[in-house]
Motif scaffolding. Structure first.
Motif, short mmCIF file in Angstrom:
data_model
loop_
_atom_site.label_atom_id
_atom_site.label_comp_id
_atom_site.label_asym_id
_atom_site.label_seq_id
_atom_site.Cartn_x
_atom_site.Cartn_y
_atom_site.Cartn_z
N PRO A 1 0.81 -1.23 0.00
CA PRO A 1 0.00 0.00 0.00
C PRO A 1 0.84 1.27 0.00
O PRO A 1 0.41 2.29 -0.54
CB PRO A 1 -0.85 -0.13 1.27
CG PRO A 1 -0.13 -1.10 2.12
CD PRO A 1 0.55 -2.04 1.19
N SER B 1 -6.08 4.82 -3.20
CA SER B 1 -4.67 4.48 -2.97
C SER B 1 -3.90 5.63 -2.35
O SER B 1 -2.84 5.42 -1.75
CB SER B 1 -4.02 4.07 -4.30
OG SER B 1 -4.15 5.11 -5.27
N GLN C 1 2.05 1.71 -3.54
CA GLN C 1 0.89 2.10 -4.35
C GLN C 1 0.57 3.58 -4.15
O GLN C 1 0.25 4.29 -5.12
CB GLN C 1 -0.31 1.23 -3.94
CG GLN C 1 -1.48 1.28 -4.92
CD GLN C 1 -2.58 0.33 -4.52
OE1 GLN C 1 -2.87 0.14 -3.35
NE2 GLN C 1 -3.22 -0.28 -5.50
#
Length: 473
Positions: free
Chosen positions: A92, A170, A95
């Protein structure tokens, strides 16, 4: 030979193809350059050393601070510094960085002064990326547009822009999404012993030890363990993952049922280290848990907790035999008064087939693979104490008696099996199991058929001998 005009036409065709190829590459390069210029920020994600995310969560301000860990350190490349101290998940974070570096406005609202109209006077979300050198990259995030297809944002000192809504998720990961949820991690091959203690089970404590390549129950009594179920339990423990973290410390355990746990597992490693997992109460499909390697109270899925709460019956081996043909020596079969001992033959060079032979019938090798397969596939539906009167009565004169001796100087005791059927039940008594196993009648019938097939040659020989004796008299 080609005419001159043909060569000219061929040259023109090649030139045209080359020109098209160069023009297409030029167009693609130009589009890439335009897209690059249109981006809000220009940086390489791997140059960012720190990330700050400020946002409102359920009316309360939340600030998340992440820092890149030194490359020399193992594990995650990022660590959460605030509001908790924890390893972060790389995916994450990467991202977020990739999305941030590629932000491209759908619309730029030049000269927009009323920031409140876009939710940017007091933005609910703010992101700041700090590179290893130079000024930070800051972005304020405001309201969604009228149809939810985009959201308004503003880079520090820049114009208000409209960005695609697909990029928002995101950019704003939650603390739970960012944090590493690993509660326990170890190498299953390094486990020396395992203990499972269940509050509402009988027996309450089951202790297992690794013996060479298999697992053995040593408490409450010595029994073979089910290697597949033990491995499943250890594999689950070795990468135990939390679902949520209801408390960051173990200061208060009673609200989670952890003062009087429903289960406690203890893993001892070969290097002497001890790991513990404690399970508490269950709530809404999750079970509270604490471990010796994590400071927080966490939750597991009930399906994961069920694997950890394996009881004695699930951990004991339900197979009636574990026969490796390569390690089996002489085999003795008895049924209906007939008895034969089969000795292993030397394995032929270049052949994988294993054969046994009745010394009274040389030159007639037999294959025992079907018998081994039937016995290895047999599973006990339940176990009865050896004092069970019905089982004792049935096994007083068993239908089948099988003995498997170890090959060579293995040193192991022979495996002796007594099998019999009584009504709709079939019983097996093993020299490796103190309890009597109840198996499917169909399984017993398969073993009996195979044993009788192997005994047919012996029966025919006996009949021939009896016939010869009668003729002589």
């Amino acid at each position: 030979m080609f005419k001159r005009s043909t060569w000219i036409l061929l040259g023109l065709a090649v030139a045209a193809l080359l020109g098209y190829f160069l023009f297409d590459n030029f167009q693609q390069l130009r589009q890439q350059q335009q897209a690059e210029r249109a981006r809000l920020f220009h940086f390489a994600p791997d140059t960012i050393a720190r990330i700050e995310i400020r946002q409102q969560q359920e009316g309360e301000p939340e600030e998340i601070l992440l820092e890149r860990t030194p490359e020399a350190e193992e594990g995650s490349r990022w660590r959460i510094i605030r509001p908790i101290q924890s390893a972060a998940l790389d995916f994450p974070v990467e991202q977020l960085l990739n999305s941030f570096s590629r932000l491209t406005p759908q619309i730029t609202l030049e000269g927009a002064e009323d920031l409140a109209a876009f939710g940017l006077d007091k933005p609910r979300h703010q992101i700041a990326l700090f590179p290893q050198e130079g000024d930070p990259y800051r972005l304020d995030i405001g309201n969604d547009n009228f149809d939810g297809s985009g959201f308004y944002a503003r880079p520090e000192g820049g114009e208000v822009v409209l960005l695609a809504s697909t990029q928002k998720g995101s950019l704003l990961p939650s603390l739970l999404a960012l944090r590493d949820k690993t509660l326990l991690r170890f190498d299953t091959a390094a486990v020396k012993s395992l203990q499972v203690q269940l509050a509402e089970a009988e027996p309450e404590v089951v202790r297992l030890e690794r013996q060479e390549n298999t697992w053995q129950i040593v408490e409450p009594r010595e029994l073979p363990a089910d290697d597949l179920n033990v491995d499943r339990l250890l594999n689950t423990l070795s990468r135990l993952q939390a679902v949520e973290f209801p408390a960051e410390t173990k200061a208060e355990l009673a609200p989670y049922g952890l003062e009087k746990p429903s289960a406690q597992l203890t893993v001892k490693l070969k290097d002497g280290k001890t790991l513990t997992v404690v399970l508490g109460a269950e709530k809404e499909g999750q079970v509270y848990v604490i471990t010796s390697e994590h400071p927080a109270v966490a939750t597991l899925l009930t399906s994961t907790a069920d694997i950890l709460r394996s009881d004695f019956e699930e951990l004991r081996d339900h197979r009636i035999a574990r026969l490796n043909p390569n390690q089996v020596g002489p085999v003795t079969l008895e049924s209906q008064g007939e008895r034969v001992t089969l000795n292993p033959l030397p394995q032929e060079k270049g052949s994988l087939d294993l054969r046994w032979e009745n010394p009274e019938q040389p030159g007639q090798p037999v294959n025992l693979s079907s018998l081994f397969s039937s016995l290895n596939a047999a599973r006990a539906k339940e176990f009865l104490p050896e004092t069970d009167p019905d089982a004792q009565k049935a096994l007083a004169e068993p239908d089948l008696k099988l003995t498997f001796e170890a090959k060579g100087e293995d040193g192991r005791d022979p495996l002796r099996l007594s099998l019999t059927s009584a009504g709709l039940r079939a019983y097996v008594q093993s020299s490796y199991q103190p309890d009597i196993a109840v198996i499917d009648l169909s399984t017993f019938n398969s073993v009996e058929t195979e044993v009788n097939r192997l005994l047919e040659g012996k029966a025919e020989e006996t009949r021939d001998q009896r016939g010869g004796s009668s003729s002589g008299s």
